[in-house]
Structure formats: structure tokens, C-alpha cells
Design an enzyme around this catalytic site. Structure first.
Site, PDB file in Angstrom:
ATOM      1  CG  MET A   1     -24.215   4.823  78.083  1.00 18.92           C
ATOM      2  SD  MET A   1     -24.144   5.860  79.805  1.00 18.92           S
ATOM      3  CE  MET A   1     -22.677   5.068  80.546  1.00 18.92           C
TER       4      MET A   1
ATOM      5  CG  HIS B   1     -20.150  15.054  77.420  1.00 16.31           C
ATOM      6  ND1 HIS B   1     -20.256  15.703  78.404  1.00 16.31           N
ATOM      7  CD2 HIS B   1     -20.903  13.709  78.083  1.00 16.31           C
ATOM      8  CE1 HIS B   1     -20.563  15.423  79.499  1.00 16.31           C
ATOM      9  NE2 HIS B   1     -20.902  13.770  79.249  1.00 16.31           N
ATOM     10  CD  GLU B   2     -21.862  10.603  76.123  1.00 20.50           C
ATOM     11  OE1 GLU B   2     -21.388   9.935  77.046  1.00 20.50           O
ATOM     12  OE2 GLU B   2     -22.665  11.778  76.399  1.00 20.50           O
TER      13      GLU B   2
ATOM     14  N   GLY C   1     -28.986  11.532  76.015  1.00 17.03           N
ATOM     15  CA  GLY C   1     -28.430  12.195  74.684  1.00 17.03           C
ATOM     16  C   GLY C   1     -27.448  10.890  74.197  1.00 17.03           C
TER      17      GLY C   1
END
Length: 885
Positions: free
Chosen positions: A269, A303-304, A267
Site C-alpha cells: 500500500m 510500483h508503490e 501486496g
């Protein structure tokens, strides 16, 4: 056929690195037909080890070695050893520099690991072990270094040159080329390295941190996508502010960048300062992305970004500790999404996904602990267990310690381990030390695989006014271990009286008022809790908020479940009671189908959902979740032996009964919400998401009636919707309807309108692949010949092949085994080009033990055919061999 079994790697064999890398200096000469990588490593002997100087063994794969120098001495072939996976040199002192030059070929890298090309741009994916495909290195997360990176490329083809950290210098190089140097002041392992070079446009904005620093924010995309970035930028700014307010974490560089890439195995990185995203996780605009896609972009951006602390500033010592960063960060991004949207609905969606997919993983041949003990290929362990179950483990710590105690623990963790590579034990130790508690038994959640089962029984003593709950926990055998020790299971609960009010939950021996809800800590194989001053037999509300990832059983009858639906103060448990009621009704229908009896549906489910629809006070998002029947995949997961045909028939019958019985109310809710949509501009916010969700689930039920007015409504919504959410739903209900001509017309219109938008065409593929109407496999094979499809792009594979095998169970599990042969052929083909994507397509076949004997034989035969097909990648070999063990 493989003649040598890949090596198993064990956690127990971990050893600290012999050498450390203080500085990493990289120079990339990027060309269209090759790339030269010049590396200088400033190294020293690990001071925690003895003073000897063992050989230095560097990782490297698919590298053409051009030169090696140790210090000032250029080495000849006899001074070093090189093979397919390593370069070995022999240092003469404790501190030294090592220089290498290699040639690599990103332009032919179809595995999408290391440095590769996507749509004409250079980009990287180094987690978990991709950096060794770029240069010789100690490619392990516990070797952290300061990186300086210089990129040189054609200035017309690649005007943008990016890497980690802050830009420090740039300039021309002759007439046709240019260069740029980036410096990252923070120590990081090689898996966080990133490089991008291409013809990109960017959207730029600013963010002022809580200490007053101004950070430049940039999102880089291909020119045609420049109008699809604002939602991601807004999500990034929200994430940065939320992380400051909730966790006290401030961003640390002068610039934060995101690059959207079309060809990407994952998804996104979290590379330090330069996040590389699958374009599907960045690009979002009303006309081309659904509400779910908008929420996904928001969640993945968060999230990242959150990884900057939980993963980058504090990273994992070895890959067995992967959940240290991923489980913790999933917990953080779930909290963020809950705050941005409906917390209850977010919890419902997370748990529905966990129960359907992660529980299935726990029950299959690839079951492993959150911190596994061994693996062959680390790429196979980017799993739901590491991510989603790992998040649930962190969530249980939050439940046990409370919000303030958890924040104290996370503050200590970040302070104590900033700049370090650590373990899951270190994370738990910070929680222990910050709160003065002993979490030794709790750590079994990290080391024991499987989904615990919690059976609950009750006893009420009217004379003594006491109520007892007895909990019995167990955990099924998994491939790694048969016998499991008791877990610590936090059970959030309450007691309801006959009027739906909460009763006191004071335990025997306690004094004072304890309120009407509490958390019980179940730590023994069998444990009884006695509540006092209970004036009538209560109805227990157990595992509120899904306070532990377990399978809980309590002998609720259907009337009790309806009562909990109406009165439980916990929104999650109201939904869960609905699901349990629906499961009981559906399992009864499945039994009728298997016995050859006419299907007769319990009217209580219809009444219950009718009450939900009639209640205008309920959040429309909650109504949507309550109306969503358990999926065929979930019904399969909870079956001892999954009867594919019976499950499909029962669920479709129930949907039709609900549609017919509740038609008038569904039609009224649909028309009211569609009316608002027609007169309201699209907004990507929770309230609008909820309204459209209810509108669309109503339409999906209504179409089952086959009435002409519903067909007309679907056609109107398809033709006139100003957003992809409504347009795609209208297309889906037409695709799944008996109106063939109207379906074909809509598909053709959609494809013509969006033929130049790859992400929208992925949705077009997915809608058709997931349709349970007969002929599913033939449709998928035909779509594979469409010019918009290619096996080289992971998003296309997931959209078409993944949707067919994962969502279209009735067609995939065709009794003749054709679906199984199709997937096996695909895995064999992808194994040679993209092993990661190949191994992920195997998941449906790994569950062969779940089905009847005929299907078991067919699925097992395809796994054996894959195993015998030739030289398998370690990714595919591990999954196949474990599935057949």
C-alpha cells in the site's frame, strides 16, 4: 439469509462533497485491548456548491462514539444522529471544527481493514474504505486534507511510532508510555493514511535526488528479518533514480519508509511516505526467496514508490477511476522491470498472465470496463481489468503517441493536476492537449468491457505488387452491454519475405521510405490497408509486442508459425508463434483424447523447440519462455467447453514427448548451467536469473523420463543449492515425480529446515497444493492441519487454497464436485472473518459456464449454497449474485 440487498453504487450518481476538510488532527491512544482515537477536523462548505448548509454526514463503521463537539460546543445525543455506518451533525456556519472521540478494537480486527494488529504490531490498511473503521470521516478520495498524527503507546512494547510525512516531535508520557507526532505537508485523501506501532528494527540508507536533496530511506521489519531487506532497499533506490530519469519525477518528503507486515490482504500500500507492505513483497535473500520473488519485490517496491506521483500527488476523484492510478502505475512499474531485466521476456510474461487470467475475467460474470459504471463493494474491483488491462490501455497511448509524445502528456498531466483528485478523462485530456490529437474514440477502452477480437485476412496481387490486410473487429457481449462500438486498436506489424527479411510497409498513397515496421490504427468495424511495392507474397507479423489487448486471429499454418519463430525480428512475436504452434498441436491431441484415439504428436513442435535448445546465441531467459508450453489454465480459457481431463492428458503427453525426444540436449543444458551454479555466488541480476531459469525448466522436463541419473541430479540440487530458486525447483520436481520415498524425505527435510520462516513455508504449501498427482484435495486438507497453516493469514490462504484451486485444475475440477464443495465451505467460513479474502477465493467457481453440463450443475449448486448460507458480506454477495445472474 440476507434479507436486504446491498446497495448498488453508480458512476452516474457522483456528486461533489458538500464539505471539505482542510486539516485533520488525529491522536491515537494505543492499548493492547482497545484504542482511543481523538479527531479534530477543520472543515468548510465546498465553495463550488451553493451557500446552504446541509447536514454533514460522516462515514463510520464499528466505532464506539464517546464524544462529539461542533466548534466549542459539546453535543448531546439529541444534537446528532448516529447509526451503524454514519454520524450526522448539523453545522451552523460555513467554516467550523468538528471533534470526535471513539473507541475501536484493532486486536480483534480479523478483516485486516482500518487499524488492526499483525504479529503484535499495530498497522493500517485504509484503501479503499478502511479509514471509516478508524474514525468518523468523509471517507472518499476526492476529500483531501493535511494530516497531523500523534501516537501514544507503551514504550517497551511499541518503541517505534510511525505515520505519514515527517517526524516533528516526540517524548515520554509518564513512566511507561511515549508519544510521537508526524506531520504530512501534502494534501491527501484518507485512504492514504498510515500508522504503524511496534517493536521493529530498520535498515537505513540515503538517496540524493536530482535537485540535490538528501532523502532518508528506512525499511522496518521484525528483528528476525533484518537480514532480508537489502534487495528491497536497492530496488527502492533504483526506482527513485529511474522515475527521475524516465518521468522527471522527484521525491518530495525528507524521509521514505517501508514497513513489512505479515498479515496483509494485498501486496502493498502506497500510503504517503509510509508504505506498508505484505512481508512477502519486501523480504528477499538468496537462501529464502526465489528469483521470481526477488523480481516481485523489485517490481512491487517500484510500483508503490511510483504511486507517490501517479496516485498520491495526483489521486482519483472516485473509486470508479481506480485505474487512473493503478493502470498507469502498473504501466510504469512494467517499464521499470523491463529496463532492469529483459524487456522481451518481461513483455512475454505480462501477456501470458493477461491472456490467461484477465481475458478469463473479461469473459466471466464479473466482467467490467476499465472504468466500471457500477459496483456494490469496491474491494471486488481491485481486479486484473483495472490493473493489468488498465496498464495495456496506457501502453496503447504510449504506442500511438510515441515515447516523446507520451512523456509530454505525462508531464502536462502531473503539472496540471498536482494536488488534485481527477478522472481517467483528465488523464486522456492531458495526452490530447500535449500532442494536439483527438482521443475521443480511444476512450471507449475505458468504458466498454470485454476483450475485442480482431480477425485478419490477406490478399496479394502479384501483377500490381500490392498486398492487402483486412481487419474486422468485434467485441463479445458482457453483462453490462451487448453491442459495442469500434475501438481504436494499434497494430504494430511488419512483413517478411521468403528469406526472412523485412519488407517495406509503405501504404498506398504514401511517399518515401517508411521502414520495415509500423503501427496501423484500426478504428472501424472493418478496415483494409493496402501496401504497395511488395515484390512477393509476404508473411505478416502482426500485433508485435502485443500492441493491443485483443484476441487476434490470422490463418497461419504450422509451417508459417515455425518460419516466424525462426525469422521474426520481434522477440515477442517469435514467442507468440511458438505458443500458437503449441496450441494447435495441443488442441489436436485434445481432440484425439476425446475421440478415444491413440495420442500422436506433430513432430514439428519437437523440431522447433529442439532448434531453440540447440541455439547457444539465444538469451537463456528467452529459451525458457519458448520451452514453456501453454498452461492448462490458458487452454481452458481458449476452449469453448473446457474438457479438464483431455486438456491435462494432452499437455502431460506433450511434455513427456518433448522430454524423451530432447533428452540429450536438455541434459547437456542442465549440466552446463548447474555446473556454473555450483561455482558461482548467487547474484540477483537478470543474467543469473536467466541461467537458473533454463537450468530449472530443463530439470522439470528431464524428471519426466524417470531415469535414475535425473533423480540423482534433482536430489543433489535439492541438497546442495545455495539459493531457494534451485532448492524449491528440485523439491517441486520430486513432489511431481513417481519417486514417493525421495519426495517424502525432501518435504520433511525442507519443512524442518524452514519451519520458523513463514514465507518459505508458504512455498512448501504451494508446491504440494499445485501437484496434479492423484489425491490433491486430501493433501490440501491434511496440510490445513499443519501448525504452520492458519486461515487468519491471507498469504497462507493464497499459498495453499489459491494454489490448489488456481493451479491444480485436474484435482480441483474432480468430477464428483469435491473441490467445489471444499472452496464453498471455505468461503462461507472466511466470509465471517475476512470478506475480502473470501470473495477472492470465489473466482474459480464464477467460471462455471466454461465447463460441461455436469460440472456446471455442481459449481452452480455450490454458489447457490453460499448465497443461502446466511448473512453474507457485501464482498461475497456481489460476486455470488453476479455469478448466478
Amino acid at each position: 439469509m440476507r434479507t436486504e440487498q446491498p446497495k448498488m453504487i453508480y458512476l452516474k450518481d457522483y456528486q461533489a462533497p458538500d464539505y471539505l476538510i482542510d486539516e485533520t488532527h488525529l491522536t491515537f491512544e494505543l492499548h493492547d485491548d482497545h484504542t482511543l482515537v481523538h479527531t479534530q477536523l477543520v472543515m468548510r462548505r465546498n465553495p463550488e456548491l451553493d451557500a446552504s448548509l446541509p447536514p454533514l454526514v460522516l462515514d463510520g463503521q464499528a466505532l464506539e462514539l464517546l464524544a462529539v463537539a461542533l466548534g466549542d460546543k459539546e453535543l448531546s445525543a439529541g444534537d446528532y444522529q448516529v447509526d451503524d455506518n454514519h454520524l450526522t451533525v448539523h453545522p451552523a456556519s460555513a467554516s467550523f471544527s468538528l471533534d470526535t472521540s471513539v473507541r475501536i478494537h484493532p486486536e480483534t480486527n480479523t478483516a485486516l481493514e482500518g487499524l488492526y494488529k499483525s504479529s503484535g504490531m499495530f498497522c493500517t490498511q485504509c484503501e479503499a474504505e478502511g479509514f471509516r473503521k478508524i474514525t468518523y470521516y468523509l471517507d472518499r478520495p476526492d476529500v483531501m486534507s493535511r494530516f497531523t498524527t500523534t501516537l501514544s503507546a507503551d514504550k517497551l512494547a511499541y518503541p517505534i511510532l510511525l505515520s505519514n510525512g515527517n517526524p516533528v516531535a516526540s517524548g515520554p508520557e509518564g513512566d511507561d508510555r511515549h508519544w510521537a507526532t508526524w506531520e504530512d505537508p501534502f494534501m491527501k485523501p484518507a485512504y492514504l493514511f498510515a500508522l504503524v506501532a511496534g517493536d521493529l528494527w530498520c535498515v537505513e540508507d540515503k538517496f540524493t535526488t536530482m535537485s540535490g536533496r538528501e532523502v532518508t530511506l528506512r525499511i522496518y521489519v521484525e528483528p528476525e528479518n533484518i537480514d532480508k531487506c537489502q534487495h528491497a532497499m536497492t530496488s527502492l533506490q533504483k526506482s527513485m533514480r529511474w522515475d527521475e530519469e524516465v518521468y522527471g519525477r522527484e521525491y518530495d518528503l525528507d524521509i521514505f519508509m517501508i514497513v513489512a507486515v505479515n498479515d496483509f490482504n494485498m501486496g502493498a500500500m502506497e500510503n504517503k511516505g509510509l508504505n506498508i507492505f505484505n512481508s512477502s513483497a519486501v523480504l528477499a535473500r538468496a537462501e529464502t526467496a526465489t528469483d521470481a520473488a526477488h523480481q516481485r519485490v523489485e517490481a512491487i517496491v517500484a510500483h508503490e514508490y511510483f504511486h507517490n506521483w501517479s496516485g498520491n500527488r495526483v489521486t482519483c476523484r472516485d473509486w470508479f477511476q481506480l485505474s487512473l492510478k493503478e493502470g498507469f502505475t502498473v504501466f510504469r512499474d512494467s517499464g521499470f522491470s523491463a529496463d532492469m531485466n529483459s524487456a522481451t521476456v518481461k513483455r512475454i510474461q505480462d501477456v501470458a498472465f493477461l491472456r490467461t487470467h484477465q481475458f478469463a475475467e473479461d469473459a466471466g460474470p464479473m466482467a467490467h470496463a476499465v472504468r466500471p459504471e457500477s459496483f456494490i463493494e469496491i474491494s471486488n474491483f481491485y481486479t486484473l481489468t483495472v490493473y493489468e488491462k488498465g496498464s495495456e490501455v496506457v501502453g496503447m497511448l504510449h504506442t500511438l503517441l510515441g515515447p516523446q509524445g507520451f512523456r509530454k502528456g505525462s508531464d502536462l498531466y502531473f503539472e496540471r493536476h498536482d494536488g488534485q483528485a481527477v478522472t481517467c478523462d483528465d488523464f486522456v485530456k492531458a495526452m490530447e492537449d500535449a500532442n494536439g490529437v483527438d482521443l475521443t474514440q480511444f476512450k471507449r477502452w475505458y468504458s466498454q468491457a470485454g476483450t475485442p477480437r480482431l480477425a485478419v485476412s490477406e490478399a496479394y496481387d502479384a501483377a500490381a505488387q500490392t498486398y492487402r490486410l483486412t481487419f474486422r473487429q468485434s467485441c463479445p457481449a458482457t453483462p453490462d452491454k451487448v453491442d459495442k462500438l469500434p475501438f481504436v486498436i494499434p497494430v504494430a506489424m511488419g512483413l517478411l519475405d521468403s528469406q526472412g527479411r523485412g519488407l517495406s510497409v509503405r501504404l498506398q498513397g504514401e511517399e518515401g521510405d517508411v521502414g520495415t515496421s509500423r503501427v496501423l490504427s484500426v478504428t472501424e468495424a472493418e478496415q483494409t490497408f493496402t501496401f504497395v511495392d511488395v515484390p512477393e507474397k509476404p508473411l505478416p507479423s502482426l500485433l508485435r509486442g502485443f500492441s493491443a489487448p485483443v484476441k487476434l486471429s490470422f490463418p497461419y499454418d504450422r509451417d508459417q508459425l515455425m518460419y516466424l519463430m525462426q525469422h521474426d525480428s520481434d522477440g515477442f512475436n517469435r514467442w507468440d508463434a511458438t505458443q500458437q504452434l503449441a496450441v494447435q498441436v495441443l488442441q489436436e491431441l485434445i481432440g484425439q483424447h476425446q475421440a478415444g484415439q491413440p495420442l500422436v504428436m506433430d513432430p514439428r513442435l519437437i523440431r522447433a523447440l529442439g532448434t531453440v535448445l540447440d541455439n547457444p546465441e539465444l538469451d537463456p531467459a528467452m529459451v525458457t519462455e519458448l520451452l514453456s508450453l501453454p498452461s492448462e489454465a490458458y487452454l481452458t480459457e481458449i476452449s469453448e467447453v473446457a474438457d479438464v481431463e483431455a486438456i491435462h492428458a494432452a499437455r502431460e503427453f506433450a511434455r513427456k514427448q518433448l522430454a524423451d525426444s530432447l533428452f540429450d540436449t536438455l541434459w547437456q543444458r542442465y549440466q552446463a548451467n548447474r555446473g556454473v551454479s555450483k561455482t558461482t555466488e548467487y547474484v540477483a541480476e537478470a543474467e543469473h536469473f536467466a541461467r537458473r531459469a533454463l537450468q530449472n525448466i530443463a530439470l522439470s522436463y528431464l524428471m519426466l523420463s524417470g531415469r535414475p541419473e535425473v533423480l540423482a541430479a534433482a536430489q543433489e540440487q535439492f541438497a546442495n543449492a545455495d539459493n531457494m530458486t534451485e532448492r524449491l525447483t528440485a523439491l517441486a520436481v520430486l513432489v511431481n515425480s513417481p519417486f514417493t520415498a525421495e519426495c517424502d524425505a525432501a518435504l520433511a527435510t525442507f519443512a524442518e529446515q524452514f519451519k520458523d520462516n513463514p514465507l518459505v513455508m508458504d512455498q512448501w504449501f504451494s508446491v504440494q497444493a499445485a501437484s496434479p498427482l492423484p489425491g490433491g484435495l486430501a493433501r490440501v486438507k491434511a496440510l490445513m492441519q499443519h501448525p504452520a497453516f492458519t486461515l487468519k493469514n491471507p498469504n497462507k490462504v493464497r499459498a495453499l487454497i489459491g494454489s490448489f484451486a488456481g493451479q491444480n485444475l485436474i484435482n480441483f475440477h474432480a468430477a464428483d464436485g469435491s473441490g467445489y464443495r471444499f472452496i464453498a465451505d471455505l468461503v462461507i467460513q472466511l466470509n465471517a472473518t475476512n470478506p475480502q479474502i473470501a470473495s477472492r477465493q470465489l473466482a474459480p467457481l464464477t467460471r462455471w459456464r466454461k465447463y460441461d453440463s455436469a460440472r456446471q450443475a455442481l459449481m452452480k449448486a455450490e454458489l447457490e449454497r453460499i448465497r443461502a448460507s446466511g448473512e453474507l458480506s457485501s464482498d461475497v454477495y456481489e460476486v455470488v449474485s453476479k455469478s448466478l445472474a
